[in-house]
Design an enzyme around this catalytic site. Structure first.
Site, PDB file in Angstrom:
ATOM      1  N   ASP A  38       0.814  -1.212   0.000  1.00 17.33           N
ATOM      2  CA  ASP A  38       0.000   0.000   0.000  1.00 17.33           C
ATOM      3  C   ASP A  38       0.848   1.262   0.000  1.00 17.33           C
ATOM      4  OD1 ASP A  38      -2.145  -1.677   0.052  1.00 17.33           O
ATOM      5  OD2 ASP A  38      -3.202  -0.607   1.625  1.00 17.33           O
ATOM      6  N   CYS A  52       0.631  -8.142   4.923  1.00 20.43           N
ATOM      7  CA  CYS A  52       0.237  -6.757   4.699  1.00 20.43           C
ATOM      8  C   CYS A  52      -1.246  -6.623   4.366  1.00 20.43           C
ATOM      9  CB  CYS A  52       1.109  -6.146   3.614  1.00 20.43           C
ATOM     10  SG  CYS A  52       2.818  -5.896   4.181  1.00 20.43           S
ATOM     11  N   ASP A  53      -1.705  -5.441   4.631  1.00 19.50           N
ATOM     12  CA  ASP A  53      -3.039  -4.910   4.465  1.00 19.50           C
ATOM     13  C   ASP A  53      -4.131  -5.840   3.941  1.00 19.50           C
ATOM     14  OD1 ASP A  53      -0.932  -2.805   4.468  1.00 19.50           O
ATOM     15  OD2 ASP A  53      -2.681  -1.538   4.651  1.00 19.50           O
ATOM     16  N   LYS A  54      -4.303  -5.935   2.633  1.00 14.49           N
ATOM     17  CA  LYS A  54      -5.444  -6.665   2.077  1.00 14.49           C
ATOM     18  C   LYS A  54      -5.190  -8.163   2.011  1.00 14.49           C
ATOM     19  CE  LYS A  54      -6.421  -2.559   1.835  1.00 14.49           C
ATOM     20  NZ  LYS A  54      -5.063  -2.227   2.251  1.00 14.49           N
ATOM     21  N   CYS A  58       4.820  -2.477   8.332  1.00 18.93           N
ATOM     22  CA  CYS A  58       5.254  -1.177   8.868  1.00 18.93           C
ATOM     23  C   CYS A  58       4.863  -1.009  10.335  1.00 18.93           C
ATOM     24  CB  CYS A  58       4.704  -0.053   8.015  1.00 18.93           C
ATOM     25  SG  CYS A  58       5.329  -0.095   6.320  1.00 18.93           S
ATOM     26  N   GLU A 104      -6.889   4.716  -0.531  1.00 20.23           N
ATOM     27  CA  GLU A 104      -6.532   5.279   0.773  1.00 20.23           C
ATOM     28  C   GLU A 104      -6.065   6.722   0.595  1.00 20.23           C
ATOM     29  OE1 GLU A 104      -5.181   1.406   3.370  1.00 20.23           O
ATOM     30  OE2 GLU A 104      -3.628   2.666   2.498  1.00 20.23           O
ATOM     31  N   SER A 136      -5.557   5.152   5.199  1.00 16.93           N
ATOM     32  CA  SER A 136      -4.521   4.240   5.672  1.00 16.93           C
ATOM     33  C   SER A 136      -4.570   4.192   7.185  1.00 16.93           C
ATOM     34  CB  SER A 136      -3.148   4.744   5.214  1.00 16.93           C
ATOM     35  OG  SER A 136      -2.119   4.100   5.924  1.00 16.93           O
TER      36      SER A 136
END
Length: 556
Positions: A80, A121-123, A193, A446, A472
Site C-alpha cells: 500500500d 500486509c493490508d489486504k 510497517c 486510501e 490508511s
C-alpha cells in the site's frame, strides 16, 4: 484426517493424478498423508513479504514434523505504501477479492485437506481469512510479523512520519536534507510497517478472532520467535485437522465481537471495519455498523500506538502483546471467554495458559484508567452519510472531535492534494474528497497523502477531511471515511458544493451538512459526475462491488 485429498490420491481411477504428484517429486509416503496447502505472499516488492519465504519454510517444517505433507503455492500482495497516491492504489482493496478467489481456486482444484496462510500486509490478511471462511477447511494464519521502528535523531519513527515529512517539507518546516535522512531511517528492514496500521491491525485481530496463535500480531519479523511461531502453526494445522476444527467453528458471532472489542482497545485502523465485515460475510455471520458502534461505545481504548501515539508494535510486544490486552479486557467481561481458537482451547484457557496480569500501565493502560471510555473507532451517521461512515477517533485531536466548517469539495485525491500543497486550504475548512468509493474510485483508494499533507503542514488540528474513500492506518486527524452511500451510488456527498457548512460531532456519532432535503433534491437534477474510463479487472470490480458499509465485498 484426509477429508479432501483422497479425491486425488486414492483408488485405481486416481492413478493418473498420482502420476502427476510423482512428476513433482512427491513420494508414495507423502501423498498418503494429509496434503496441506501453504499459501505464501512472498515477493521482492513488499517489505512485509520479502522474508516470507523463510516463514513459509518454517511452516512447512512444522507440517512435516506433525505428519502432514506441505505444498507451497503463492498469493499476490500489494504494498500500500508504494501504491499510495497514484492509480496503483485503485488495485489495493480489489486485490483482497483476487486473493480470496485464487486461494479458493487452488484449494478446490487440488483438494487440500488444510491450509497454513502466510500473509503480512493490508489486504492480504483479510483476503486469506475470507478464503478460509469460504472454503471451511481447517486453516491457520501465521503472519510475517511487524517491522521494527526506525530511528531518527534518537526518536522512534515509522512510515506515517515519512508521509507527514513530505507535508512538512512542502511547508518549509524541514529541509531537503532532513527529508532524505528520514527516508533512509523510517523503515529499517523487513516486516509490516511498525505502527498500528492496517497490516498490524489485522494481524493482531487474527489473534483476537481466534484464527492465529498467540504472538501472531506482535512478535517482530526479525525475531527467531517468529520462525518458531511458523513452525508451531505448521504443527498446529495437523491438530486442527485431526480434531476437525474448521474456520466456521471459530469464526462465530462471539469471535467477531471479541475481535471488535480488541480492535477498540488497541485503536486499530479504520480499514479493520471493512475487512471484518467482509470476513463475516464469507463466514455467514451477521455484523453491521450498528454492532460495531455498540461495541465501540462500551469498550475502553487502552492503547495509543503510532500514528495515534509514540509507541510502536515492538513496544506492544514487549508489554505482553494482544494476550495482555485481552487479559485486561477479560477482567471486566468484555470478551466471550468460551470462544474456541486455533490453539484448540478457548479464549479463557489461552489467557490462563499465558499467565499474564494484563496492562503494563504505559503501553497498555489498565481497564480502570483507559485513554477513553469508548473505543478507538466511531461510526457516524447523518444526512451526508445515511448508511454510515467511520473515523479513528483515538487519533483525532480533542479540539477536532466537534467541528463545523465550510466544505472544500474535490472529485479526486490528486486535486485535493494539489490544493493542500498550494496553501489554499485554510484553518476551519472541511476537505471533501468524493468519487473515490469502492465503485467510484474504483477501489476505494486510501487517502494517506492528503491526511499526511495536512498533518505535516500543521493543519491536522484545524482541518477535517471527509471522503467516500478510505484511510490508511497511518492516517491521523479528523479523517472521516467510508461515507455511504458513496457519490457514485447517488450518495449525498456527491451533491456537496464549496462553502456548504459541514457539522461533525464524533462523540454524538453525527455528521451533517447544513442543507435541506429539498435542496438535495434540487441539486440532484443538476449533478454531473466525473467520467471514469475503466477497463480490465477494475471495470469488473466496479460492477460487482458492494458499499463500504457492508465491507466493500463482492455482491453475489
Amino acid at each position: 484426517m484426509k477429508e479432501k485429498s483422497c479425491q486425488v490420491t486414492q483408488g485405481a481411477e486416481r492413478a493418473p493424478h498420482r502420476s502427476l504428484f510423482y512428476a513433482c517429486g512427491f513420494t508414495e509416503e507423502e501423498i498418503s498423508r494429509p496434503l496441506i496447502g501453504v499459501v505464501s505472499a512472498f515477493s521482492e516488492i513488499v517489505p512485509g513479504h520479502i522474508h516470507l519465504d523463510k516463514i513459509a519454510q518454517a511452516a512447512k517444517d512444522g507440517v512435516r514434523m506433525a505428519g502432514g505433507t506441505p505444498i507451497l503455492f503463492p498469493s499476490i500482495g500489494v504494498c500500500d505504501g508504494i501504491s499510495m497516491g497514484h492509480a496503483g492504489m485503485c488495485y489495493s482493496l480489489p486485490s483482497r477479492e483476487l486473493i480470496a478467489d485464487s486461494i479458493e481456486t487452488m484449494a478446490m482444484a487440488h483438494c487440500f485437506d488444510g491450509l497454513v496462510l502466510i500473509p503480512n500486509c493490508d489486504k492480504v490478511v483479510p483476503g486469506m481469512v475470507m478464503a478460509a471462511a469460504r472454503l471451511n477447511i481447517s486453516s491457520i494464519v501465521v503472519s510475517g510479523g511487524p517491522m521494527l521502528a526506525g530511528k531518527n535523531n534518537a526518536q522512534d519513527i515509522s512510515l506515517s512520519k515519512m508521509f507527514e515529512a513530505v507535508g512538512a517539507y512542502k511547508a518549509g518546516f524541514i529541509t531537503e536534507s532532513d527529508l532524505s535522512q528520514l527516508e533512509h531511517d523510517a523503515c529499517p528492514g523487513c516486516g509490516s510497517c511498525a505502527g498500528m496500521y492496517t497490516a498490524n491491525s489485522m494481524n493482531c485481530l487474527c489473534e483476537a478472532i481466534g484464527m492465529a496463535l498467540p504472538g501472531n500480531g506482535t512478535i517482530p519479523a526479525v525475531y527467531a520467535l517468529r520462525v518458531q511461531l511458523a513452525k508451531q502453526a505448521g504443527m498446529q494445522i495437523m491438530h486442527l485437522l485431526n480434531k476437525s476444527i474448521k474456520p466456521r467453528d471459530i469464526l462465530t458471532k462471539q469471535a467477531f465481537e471479541n475481535a471488535l472489542a480488541v480492535d477498540m482497545a488497541l485503536g486499530c485502523s479504520t480499514n479493520s471495519v471493512l475487512h471484518l465485515l467482509a470476513i463475516a460475510h464469507e463466514a455467514g455471520v451477521d455484523i453491521d455498523l450498528s454492532l460495531i458502534n455498540h461495541i465501540s461505545a462500551k469498550t475502553p481504548n487502552l492503547c495509543r500506538l503510532a500514528p495515534a501515539g509514540d509507541f510502536h508494535i515492538e513496544d506492544l510486544y514487549a508489554a505482553g502483546g494482544v494476550k495482555a490486552v485481552m487479559a485486561e479486557l477479560a477482567k471486566k467481561d468484555y470478551l466471550h471467554s468460551q470462544a474456541i481458537t486455533v490453539t484448540g482451547y478457548t479464549v479463557k484457557e489461552n489467557l490462563e495458559n499465558a499467565h499474564l496480569s494484563g496492562a503494563d500501565g504505559t503501553v497498555i493502560r489498565s481497564i480502570d484508567k483507559p485513554y477513553s471510555s469508548s473505543g478507538g473507532i466511531a461510526v457516524l451517521w447523518g444526512n451526508i452519510a445515511r448508511d454510515g461512515c467511520v473515523v479513528k477517533q483515538s487519533a483525532v485531536a480533542p479540539e477536532m472531535l466537534v467541528h463545523s466548517g465550510p466544505a472544500r469539495v474535490f472529485d479526486s485525491e490528486e486535486d485535493a492534494i494539489a490544493a493542500i500543497f498550494s496553501g489554499s486550504i485554510l484553518a476551519g475548512d472541511v476537505v471533501v474528497i468524493r468519487y473515490e468509493g469502492p465503485r467510484g474510485g474504483p477501489g476505494m483508494r486510501e487517502m494517506l497523502g492528503p491526511t499526511s499533507a495536512l498533518a505535516g503542514m500543521g493543519l491536522d488540528k484545524q482541518v477535517a477531511l471527509i471522503t467516500d474513500g478510505r484511510f490508511s492506518g497511518a492516517s491521523r486527524g479528523a479523517s472521516i471515511g467510508h461515507i455511504s452511500p458513496e457519490a457514485a451510488s447517488d450518495g449525498e456527498i456527491g451533491l456537496l458544493r464549496d462553502g456548504d457548512i459541514i457539522h461533525i460531532d464524533i462523540p454524538c456519532n453525527k455528521i451533517n451538512a447544513e442543507i435541506t432535503q429539498e435542496e438535495f433534491i434540487k441539486r440532484k437534477g443538476t449533478k454531473v459526475p466525473p467520467q471514469r474510463h475503466l477497463h480490465g479487472w477494475l471495470a469488473r470490480y466496479a460492477k460487482f462491488v458492494s458499499s463500504a458499509n457492508t465491507g466493500a465485498a463482492f455482491t453475489e
